[in-house]
Design an enzyme around this catalytic site. Structure first.
Site, short mmCIF file in Angstrom:
data_model
loop_
_atom_site.label_atom_id
_atom_site.label_comp_id
_atom_site.label_asym_id
_atom_site.label_seq_id
_atom_site.Cartn_x
_atom_site.Cartn_y
_atom_site.Cartn_z
N ALA A 1 0.71 -0.72 0.22
CA ALA A 1 -0.42 0.23 0.14
C ALA A 1 0.56 1.29 -0.54
CB ALA A 1 -1.00 0.21 1.55
N GLY B 1 0.73 -5.59 0.72
CA GLY B 1 -0.24 -5.21 -0.16
C GLY B 1 -0.33 -6.08 -1.43
N GLU C 1 0.16 -9.49 -0.80
CA GLU C 1 -1.07 -9.60 -1.06
C GLU C 1 -1.93 -10.02 -2.35
OE1 GLU C 1 -1.34 -6.39 2.06
OE2 GLU C 1 -3.08 -8.60 3.47
N GLU D 1 4.23 -4.78 7.88
CA GLU D 1 3.17 -3.92 8.17
C GLU D 1 3.04 -3.74 9.96
OE1 GLU D 1 1.64 -6.41 6.11
OE2 GLU D 1 0.22 -5.38 4.42
N1 CAA Z 1 4.53 3.44 -0.09
C1 CAA Z 1 4.24 4.43 -0.65
N2 CAA Z 1 6.40 4.87 -1.19
C2 CAA Z 1 7.44 3.75 -0.86
C3 CAA Z 1 6.68 2.12 -0.98
C4 CAA Z 1 5.76 1.86 -0.36
N3 CAA Z 1 4.69 1.24 0.16
N4 CAA Z 1 7.48 1.80 -0.92
C5 CAA Z 1 8.83 2.38 -1.56
N5 CAA Z 1 8.44 3.66 -1.52
C6 CAA Z 1 8.88 4.73 -2.84
C7 CAA Z 1 10.07 5.59 -1.65
O1 CAA Z 1 9.44 6.07 -0.25
C8 CAA Z 1 10.38 5.59 -2.42
O2 CAA Z 1 10.27 6.71 -3.14
P1 CAA Z 1 11.48 8.17 -3.18
O3 CAA Z 1 12.75 8.04 -3.94
O4 CAA Z 1 10.44 9.57 -3.59
O5 CAA Z 1 12.33 8.57 -0.90
C9 CAA Z 1 10.63 5.03 -3.43
O6 CAA Z 1 9.84 4.30 -3.18
C10 CAA Z 1 12.46 3.77 -4.02
O7 CAA Z 1 12.51 3.40 -2.47
P2 CAA Z 1 13.77 2.84 -1.29
O8 CAA Z 1 14.37 4.26 -1.24
O9 CAA Z 1 12.77 3.19 -0.25
O10 CAA Z 1 14.14 1.66 -2.17
P3 CAA Z 1 15.22 0.90 -1.01
O11 CAA Z 1 15.69 -0.20 -2.12
O12 CAA Z 1 15.98 2.11 -0.21
O13 CAA Z 1 13.76 0.00 -0.41
C11 CAA Z 1 12.49 -1.12 0.36
C12 CAA Z 1 13.49 -0.38 -0.89
C13 CAA Z 1 12.52 -2.59 0.86
C14 CAA Z 1 11.19 -2.39 0.01
C15 CAA Z 1 11.49 -0.20 1.36
O14 CAA Z 1 11.29 1.04 -0.34
C16 CAA Z 1 10.06 -0.31 1.50
O15 CAA Z 1 10.70 -1.47 3.18
N6 CAA Z 1 9.20 -0.08 1.25
C17 CAA Z 1 7.54 -0.06 2.30
C18 CAA Z 1 7.06 -1.68 2.36
C19 CAA Z 1 6.00 -2.00 3.43
O16 CAA Z 1 6.06 -1.25 4.62
N7 CAA Z 1 4.93 -2.78 2.62
C20 CAA Z 1 4.04 -2.49 3.83
C21 CAA Z 1 3.14 -1.26 3.33
S1 CAA Z 1 1.59 -1.47 4.49
C22 CAA Z 1 0.54 -2.80 3.62
O17 CAA Z 1 1.02 -3.38 2.78
C23 CAA Z 1 -0.99 -2.23 4.49
C24 CAA Z 1 -1.85 -3.02 3.38
O18 CAA Z 1 -1.57 -4.93 3.87
C25 CAA Z 1 -2.58 -3.60 2.81
#
Ligand code: CAA
Length: 254
Positions: free
Chosen positions: A61, A106, A109, A129
């Site tokens: 998400a 997500g 998922e 999450e």
């Molecule tokens: N939402 C919004 N933006 C996201 C994102 C997310 N889930 N994941 C990555 N991005 C964005 C980052 O903010 C970044 O944008 P900027 O360049 O503008 O800062 C860009 O994508 C690249 O990401 P990273 O710089 O973080 O890339 P990385 O290679 O260093 O790390 C990663 C990769 C480990 C996947 C890391 O991005 C991360 O941990 N992302 C979040 C993953 C997460 O927590 N997902 C669960 C979301 S909650 C959910 O999904 C609830 C549900 O059940 C529906």
């Protein structure tokens, strides 16, 4: 942000938001729902879902959209994601998630709502999450234990840890690991079942998924009913005749 294309007899949905690792904004989720509806009424033999770019299938998400929302809005968001993924689950043709990089939250998922999952060797998956103070909301707490068992699902959900491709394969979270071009690998996998009768494949999918919700005795009744329905198709007549005639069957989805 969503591309729906056709490759041979297959529909391909590409999540195309690589700058945000294909994160699921609410508008992207709505677009996905519309794309699933279009695929449902098409003559595609299977759906392949893949992420644009070399890094991610989908990072979950869009966290930037999740902050500062009311509880009502949060619940509506969960219901929206669940409903869109339920449409994917209910497609008349099988679906294949090609996890070509990260699949978190997500994003995982979404892959869990597909019939099959393939993963590239660099894939990393998880339900992180809990690290955000949240729990999965797009079906992860329900589909993951059905797929890999309660203990492993609880471990992934409560620790939020990242699972690499080898482990995901070993625990049955993904069907196969792929080396080649991810889309080509997805297509090659879909070809393994795409020449069979779609309604017959549908009866088989339905029998297996319903097995998970009912007692064994009920499930056996469901199997008897669905296997009888399969037997009534012209494709069943063709399949058995072709065997006896020592020729390849030509199925017509009828
Ligand atoms: N939402 C919004 N933006 C996201 C994102 C997310 N889930 N994941 C990555 N991005 C964005 C980052 O903010 C970044 O944008 P900027 O360049 O503008 O800062 C860009 O994508 C690249 O990401 P990273 O710089 O973080 O890339 P990385 O290679 O260093 O790390 C990663 C990769 C480990 C996947 C890391 O991005 C991360 O941990 N992302 C979040 C993953 C997460 O927590 N997902 C669960 C979301 S909650 C959910 O999904 C609830 C549900 O059940 C529906």
């Amino acid at each position: 942000m969503i591309e729906l294309t056709r490759v041979e007899e297959f529909a391909v949905i590409t999540l195309n938001r690589p700058d945000a690792l294909n994160a699921l904004s609410f508008s992207l989720i709505r677009d996905l729902g519309r794309a699933f509806d279009e695929v449902a009424t098409s003559d595609a033999r299977a759906l392949i879902v893949i992420g644009a770019g070399a890094k991610a299938f989908c990072a979950g998400a869009d966290i930037k959209e999740l902050t500062g929302r009311s509880l009502v809005a949060q619940k509506e968001g969960a219901k929206l994601g669940q409903a869109m993924f339920a449409r994917l689950d209910a497609l008349p043709m099988p679906s294949v998630a090609v996890i070509n990089g990260y699949a978190f939250g997500g994003g995982l998922e979404l892959a869990l709502a597909c019939t099959f999952r393939l993963a590239s060797r660099n894939a990393k998956v998880g339900l992180p999450e809990v690290k955000l103070g949240l729990i999965p909301g797009y079906g992860g707490t329900q589909r993951l234990p059905r797929l890999i068992g309660e203990a492993r699902a609880l471990e992934m959900i409560l620790t939020g840890r990242t699972v690499d491709a080898d482990e995901a394969h070993r625990i049955g979270l993904v069907n196969r690991l792929i080396d080649a071009d991810p889309l080509a690998a997805g297509i090659a996998f879909a070809r393994e079942f795409s020449r069979y009768s779609l309604p017959v494949l549908g009866f088989a999918r339905s029998a297996v998924t319903r097995a998970l919700d009912v007692a064994l005795s009920e499930g056996l009744k469901i199997e008897a009913d669905l296997s009888t329905l399969a037997y009534q198709t012209r494709d069943a007549i063709e399949g058995m005749d072709a065997f006896i005639d020592k020729r390849k069957p030509v199925f017509r989805d009828a």
